[in-house]
Design an enzyme around this catalytic site. Structure first.
Site, PDB file in Angstrom:
ATOM      1  N   ASP A  67       0.824  -1.104  -0.149  1.00  0.00           N
ATOM      2  CA  ASP A  67      -0.038  -0.082  -0.103  1.00  0.00           C
ATOM      3  C   ASP A  67       0.755   1.240   0.084  1.00  0.00           C
ATOM      4  O   ASP A  67       0.558   2.227  -0.736  1.00  0.00           O
ATOM      5  CB  ASP A  67      -0.938   0.045   1.177  1.00  0.00           C
ATOM      6  N   LYS A  76       1.414   4.235  -2.812  1.00  0.00           N
ATOM      7  CA  LYS A  76       1.422   5.685  -2.756  1.00  0.00           C
ATOM      8  C   LYS A  76       2.781   6.324  -3.029  1.00  0.00           C
ATOM      9  O   LYS A  76       2.586   7.602  -3.620  1.00  0.00           O
ATOM     10  CB  LYS A  76       1.192   5.976  -1.200  1.00  0.00           C
TER      11      LYS A  76
END
Length: 379
Positions: free
Chosen positions: A236, A240
């Protein structure tokens, strides 16, 4: 002198109504974020009409299997209505419904976490929809796909806003984009990108709980994904970081990100149930990391973009657990806050710092709402 009397009809035209901006929205995904967004929208709908002369109508609300269509707009009873009137669908059914009803000023909101759904973006754009997305997948797929969508957006003069892809509701992507487009040379972006991992390591570094207890606590509070391994694996954060790198026009792929996976190899591919049965296997390794910290230091899971960021192939992308001085900006983080340091040529060693809530459905939904209103302001 002859005077002609002109009689004006008693039926008056409501000028305010004629000037009102009507925006029609299709929402895909009504889990925690989608539900929070609807609550926020319903709470402000009348205020937007009165203060901004803006009327936002949700004409379609869908999950992975069914959609609820309502020409005049979905209201707070949507859950009961969807049970009764929801029908199976494809995205083209949503497009056809908008076309048949001659809706203009269309926005499609993707609150799913489904990579497959993002393959519908091109069709939506080509059929008149602007895009707002909290789904990170489209921006982290191949570079060719990334460019293809942007070319299509330019052709059809549509917007694609995704501020919530990084930092939930924080104004991060917009800030980086404005700095870059204005010619400011960004030299480094570093920070704690994950609200869930922020909470876990902020509490673990200075508290008495075991690491496994902290993971369970973060899950109970709704900070982690249902399977916390989706956070602990680092993917994750890597997504980003990749999104921010691409805002700087760096030609990078997800495989270019160096990621430290925090899950022991033996627990990476087991079932979620088996993972939780064996989660205490994480306690000893992290206890040792904690005991080996230097004085006045803490653990932080950090995303770091550095290198020669003026070259499209010059970026170095790293995601890893770091020992951080307690008196530093990252070391002083509390709760589930995210923090981003943006270093530029003009500001030198003094970064622009953006900090705030980095997790939670309400925060993310507020960011989605903000993106919707930004598009509405341009219509």
């Amino acid at each position: 002198m002859h005077t002609e009397t002109i009689h004006i009809s008693e039926e008056r035209i409501n000028i305010t109504e004629l000037q009102r901006c009507h925006v029609y929205v299709a929402i895909f995904g009504h889990g925690k974020v989608g539900e929070a967004f609807l609550e926020q929208l319903f709470a402000r709908q009348q205020q937007l009409i009165e203060n901004k002369n803006l009327e936002i109508t949700v004409f379609a609300l869908a999950n992975s299997s069914q959609v609820l269509f309502k020409k005049d707009g979905i209201d707070s009873n949507w859950q009961q209505e969807k049970i009764k009137k929801g029908v199976s669908y494809s995205v083209h059914d949503v497009i056809d419904f908008a076309t048949q009803n001659k809706f203009e000023n269309l926005i499609a909101i993707d609150n799913t976490a489904d990579n497959a759904f993002t393959q519908n973006y091109e069709a939506l754009v080509a059929n008149g929809f602007h895009l707002v997305s909290s789904n990170k997948h489209k921006n982290t797929n191949s570079w060719e796909e990334y460019l293809k969508l942007r070319s299509l957006l330019k052709t059809y003069e549509k917007n694609y806003l995704y501020e919530t892809n990084v930092g939930a509701g924080l104004p991060l992507i917009d800030t980086i984009n404005l700095l870059h487009q204005s010619g400011e040379n960004i030299t480094r972006i570093r920070g704690v990108f994950s609200g869930s991992l922020s909470f876990i390591f902020n509490e673990f570094s200075e508290g008495s709980c075991t690491f496994s207890e902290m993971v369970k606590k973060a899950k109970r509070k709704g900070f982690t994904e249902p399977d916390p391994r989706e956070d602990l694996c680092g993917m994750d954060v890597a997504r980003k970081l990749l999104i921010l790198a691409r805002e700087l026009e760096l030609r990078v792929e997800l495989k270019d990100v160096s990621i430290q996976n925090l899950i022991p190899k033996q627990l990476r591919n087991v079932t979620e149930e088996a993972f939780f049965q064996n989660i205490k296997q994480l306690d000893l390794p992290f206890l040792l990391k904690k005991k080996n910290l230097k004085k006045d230091s803490v653990l932080r899971y950090v995303g770091d973009l550095h290198g020669d960021l003026s070259r499209e192939d010059g970026g170095v992308l790293e995601v890893r657990l770091q020992e951080t001085p307690k008196n530093s900006m990252l070391g002083q983080l509390k709760g589930s806050d995210s923090l981003f340091e943006i270093y530029t040529e003009s500001y030198g060693s003094n970064p622009i710092v953006i900090q705030g809530a980095g997790a939670g459905a309400a925060v993310t939904a507020r960011g989605v709402f903000g993106d919707v209103l930004r598009i509405c302001n341009q219509l």
